[in-house]
Design a protein around this motif. Structure first.
Motif, short mmCIF file in Angstrom:
data_model
loop_
_atom_site.label_atom_id
_atom_site.label_comp_id
_atom_site.label_asym_id
_atom_site.label_seq_id
_atom_site.Cartn_x
_atom_site.Cartn_y
_atom_site.Cartn_z
N PHE A 1 45.81 35.92 36.94
CA PHE A 1 45.26 34.58 37.21
C PHE A 1 45.57 34.07 38.62
O PHE A 1 44.86 33.23 39.13
CB PHE A 1 45.76 33.58 36.17
N ASN A 2 46.64 34.58 39.24
CA ASN A 2 46.96 34.14 40.60
C ASN A 2 46.51 35.16 41.65
O ASN A 2 46.79 35.00 42.83
CB ASN A 2 48.46 33.82 40.74
N PHE A 3 45.83 36.21 41.22
CA PHE A 3 45.20 37.19 42.10
C PHE A 3 46.17 37.85 43.08
O PHE A 3 45.80 38.15 44.21
CB PHE A 3 44.01 36.55 42.85
N ASP A 4 47.39 38.12 42.60
CA ASP A 4 48.35 38.81 43.46
C ASP A 4 48.38 40.31 43.20
O ASP A 4 49.17 41.03 43.79
CB ASP A 4 49.75 38.21 43.32
N GLY A 5 47.52 40.79 42.32
CA GLY A 5 47.41 42.22 42.05
C GLY A 5 48.26 42.73 40.92
O GLY A 5 48.19 43.90 40.57
#
Length: 105
Positions: free
Chosen positions: A52-56
């Motif tokens: 959800f925070n798109f940090d991988g």
């Protein structure tokens, strides 16, 4: 032709005739996009819908996003909607649990 279709939390790879010079189609949220693979590229795509925070990486930080938006409607992935139905609910948590620890790296 290869078809990669996003099905809520699954990416399905379908080969109809397997000709190497054909384009690849990706369908995300009803929109088809053509992909031309690079030489030697793998034939799979990793989709982490619960990042959800798109940090991988799917981790506790993503759980916090889901928890903070639990019950939201008209929600996006960035608000904890892993299934793409616009609702942040236990189905999204189940996806998070199934993807916990995975990384797109």
């Amino acid at each position: 032709m290869w078809r990669i279709i996003y099905c809520a939390v699954t990416v399905c790879l379908i080969s109809s005739c397997g000709l190497p010079d054909e384009s690849r189609i990706v369908q995300l949220n009803g929109t088809e996009k053509s992909l031309m693979p690079e030489a030697g590229a793998a034939s799979s795509i990793s989709v982490l819908t619960s990042d959800f925070n798109f940090d991988g990486t799917v981790d506790a930080a993503d759980y916090t996003v889901w928890r903070d938006h639990l019950g939201a409607t008209n929600a996006s992935q960035a608000e904890g909607d892993a299934t793409g139905d616009g609702i942040v609910d236990n189905a999204d948590h189940a996806v998070w649990v199934s993807q916990f620890g995975l990384s797109s790296f």
